[in-house]
Design an enzyme around this catalytic site. Structure first.
Site, mmCIF file in Angstrom:
data_model
loop_
_atom_site.group_PDB
_atom_site.id
_atom_site.type_symbol
_atom_site.label_atom_id
_atom_site.label_comp_id
_atom_site.label_asym_id
_atom_site.label_seq_id
_atom_site.Cartn_x
_atom_site.Cartn_y
_atom_site.Cartn_z
ATOM 1 C CB ALA A 88 30.867 -41.910 18.964
ATOM 2 N N GLY A 131 34.693 -45.779 18.030
ATOM 3 C CA GLY A 131 34.157 -46.250 19.205
ATOM 4 C C GLY A 131 34.069 -47.826 18.710
ATOM 5 C CD GLU A 134 37.645 -45.391 21.242
ATOM 6 O OE1 GLU A 134 36.746 -45.019 20.840
ATOM 7 O OE2 GLU A 134 38.436 -44.733 21.933
ATOM 8 C CD GLU A 154 38.275 -41.939 16.995
ATOM 9 O OE1 GLU A 154 39.362 -42.011 16.472
ATOM 10 O OE2 GLU A 154 37.461 -42.681 17.797
HETATM 11 N N1 COA Z 1 27.974 -42.006 12.975
HETATM 12 C C1 COA Z 1 26.630 -41.815 12.328
HETATM 13 N N2 COA Z 1 26.227 -42.227 11.264
HETATM 14 C C2 COA Z 1 27.119 -43.122 10.525
HETATM 15 C C3 COA Z 1 28.440 -43.221 11.158
HETATM 16 C C4 COA Z 1 28.751 -42.693 12.532
HETATM 17 N N3 COA Z 1 30.046 -42.864 13.183
HETATM 18 N N4 COA Z 1 29.037 -44.254 10.306
HETATM 19 C C5 COA Z 1 28.340 -44.280 9.249
HETATM 20 N N5 COA Z 1 27.202 -43.529 9.321
HETATM 21 C C6 COA Z 1 26.088 -43.403 8.456
HETATM 22 C C7 COA Z 1 26.126 -42.850 7.301
HETATM 23 O O1 COA Z 1 25.911 -41.501 7.570
HETATM 24 C C8 COA Z 1 25.301 -43.519 6.336
HETATM 25 O O2 COA Z 1 23.817 -42.940 6.828
HETATM 26 P P1 COA Z 1 22.787 -42.806 5.484
HETATM 27 O O3 COA Z 1 22.984 -43.805 4.559
HETATM 28 O O4 COA Z 1 21.506 -42.626 6.350
HETATM 29 O O5 COA Z 1 23.272 -41.383 5.063
HETATM 30 C C9 COA Z 1 25.254 -44.999 6.601
HETATM 31 O O6 COA Z 1 25.794 -45.018 7.973
HETATM 32 C C10 COA Z 1 26.250 -45.615 5.692
HETATM 33 O O7 COA Z 1 27.567 -45.066 5.782
HETATM 34 P P2 COA Z 1 28.128 -44.419 4.441
HETATM 35 O O8 COA Z 1 29.056 -43.384 4.847
HETATM 36 O O9 COA Z 1 26.987 -44.011 3.408
HETATM 37 O O10 COA Z 1 28.860 -45.684 4.134
HETATM 38 P P3 COA Z 1 30.203 -45.861 3.056
HETATM 39 O O11 COA Z 1 30.398 -47.239 2.643
HETATM 40 O O12 COA Z 1 30.281 -44.709 1.825
HETATM 41 O O13 COA Z 1 31.322 -45.415 3.987
HETATM 42 C C11 COA Z 1 32.770 -45.372 6.090
HETATM 43 C C12 COA Z 1 31.622 -46.235 5.259
HETATM 44 C C13 COA Z 1 32.589 -46.330 7.473
HETATM 45 C C14 COA Z 1 33.930 -45.334 5.766
HETATM 46 C C15 COA Z 1 32.028 -44.123 6.693
HETATM 47 O O14 COA Z 1 30.635 -44.449 6.877
HETATM 48 C C16 COA Z 1 32.679 -43.619 7.684
HETATM 49 O O15 COA Z 1 33.797 -42.959 7.445
HETATM 50 N N6 COA Z 1 31.925 -43.366 8.820
HETATM 51 C C17 COA Z 1 32.259 -42.519 10.124
HETATM 52 C C18 COA Z 1 33.592 -43.355 10.541
HETATM 53 C C19 COA Z 1 34.104 -42.702 11.956
HETATM 54 O O16 COA Z 1 34.510 -41.526 11.606
HETATM 55 N N7 COA Z 1 33.844 -43.119 12.972
HETATM 56 C C20 COA Z 1 34.553 -42.458 14.230
HETATM 57 C C21 COA Z 1 33.590 -41.515 14.862
HETATM 58 S S1 COA Z 1 33.978 -40.742 16.240
#
Ligand code: COA
Length: 280
Positions: A88, A131, A134, A154
């Site tokens: 999400a 999500g 999911e 989460e």
């Molecule tokens: N919601 C909103 N934005 C998200 C996102 C999410 N769930 N997951 C990634 N992004 C965005 C980041 O903020 C970043 O944006 P920016 O470049 O404008 O700053 C972009 O996507 C790239 O992500 P980034 O974190 O820089 O990549 P990474 O390779 O360093 O890490 C992940 C990848 C997947 C490990 C990391 O993005 C992450 O942990 N994301 C969240 C996952 C999560 O908690 N999902 C459950 C949500 S309820």
């Protein structure tokens, strides 16, 4: 027949067969690669519209769900990773209270996907988190590239999954592994995801599309009536006790003997011909 399109979801239609006019499968791409295809309100609304269109489009027989590949990075910038969907959109959680979230998560697009009567396949290349995991669990089949990673992180936000993982992930991997994933938030690499039953097949990124599209074509060439009854009946196993489920299967199985497609399929087998289904 034209699929709904938006800035964040693209839908391509592919013929099921090159030499027979038996309709299409749709490949829906969630297209926010700069945000790892995170599910914001616009994506969820578009996904719901695609599900409604799928249900009402007779010629479209199977849905493939995937995420857009990363764009080439701007000069001097780091490339974004491959993602199916990284969850999400967390920016929409900031400051949100239960009233807003209850409304947002009620009757949501992941349920619309789950409730589609037609077969669905998740084509996962990269992160399938929160999500995203999911959405994949709401499809009937999951096929992933070997660079994919699954997880329900989460808990790291002080939350639990909200699009059905406590139920659908649990059914796929069992309650021990589901507890571990939901309680630790740890990432599960593709090979382990396959071992625990979360994904059906793992292939190289280069083979992914061909593998998924071949399965979509294989499934799409079957009787849509039999597919619908099969999907409903397998789903019943999730809700019914074993005895009731077996009874339901017996009724569904017997009812299919009154369908034209059963006679078409049996005669085709006996005559060594390819079945030309009434319900395509
Ligand atoms: N919601 C909103 N934005 C998200 C996102 C999410 N769930 N997951 C990634 N992004 C965005 C980041 O903020 C970043 O944006 P920016 O470049 O404008 O700053 C972009 O996507 C790239 O992500 P980034 O974190 O820089 O990549 P990474 O390779 O360093 O890490 C992940 C990848 C997947 C490990 C990391 O993005 C992450 O942990 N994301 C969240 C996952 C999560 O908690 N999902 C459950 C949500 S309820």
């Amino acid at each position: 027949m034209n699929p709904p399109e938006s800035d964040v979801i693209k839908v391509d239609l592919h013929p099921i067969s090159e030499d027979d006019d038996i309709g299409f499968f749709a490949c829906m791409t969630i297209d926010r690669p700069d945000k790892l295809n995170a599910l914001n309100a616009e994506v969820m609304a578009s996904l719901k519209a695609v599900c409604a269109w799928m249900e009402s489009s007779d010629g479209v027989r199977v849905l493939v769900v995937t995420g857009a590949a990363p764009k080439a990075p701007l000069e001097g910038k780091r490339a974004k990773p491959h993602a199916f969907v990284a969850g999400a959109d967390i920016t929409e959680f900031a400051g949100a209270g239960s009233g807003v979230i209850r409304e947002k998560f009620r009757d949501n697009a992941v349920e619309a996907l789950w409730n589609l009567s037609k077969p669905t396949i998740a084509m996962v290349d990269g992160f399938a988190l929160g999500g995203g995991c999911e959405v994949a669990c709401s499809c009937d089949v999951r096929i992933a590239s070997n660079r994919s990673t699954f997880g329900t992180p989460e808990i790291n936000l002080g939350l639990i999954p909200g699009y059905g993982a406590t139920q659908r992930l649990e059914r796929l991997v069992g309650y021990g592994k589901a507890h571990e994933m939901i309680m630790t938030g740890d990432m599960v690499p593709a090979d382990e995801a396959q071992r625990i039953g979360l994904v059906n097949h793992v292939v190289s990124p280069e083979e992914l599309e061909d593998t998924v599209f071949a399965m979509a074509r294989r499934i799409g060439s079957k009787s849509s009536h039999a597919l619908r009854v099969g999907k409903q009946t397998v789903r019943a196993a999730l809700d019914e006790g074993l005895t009731d489920g077996v009874e339901l299967e017996a009724v569904a199985f017997a009812n299919l003997f009154d369908s034209e497609d059963k006679e078409i399929g049996v005669q085709a087998f006996l005559n060594r011909e390819t079945a030309r289904w009434k319900h395509r």
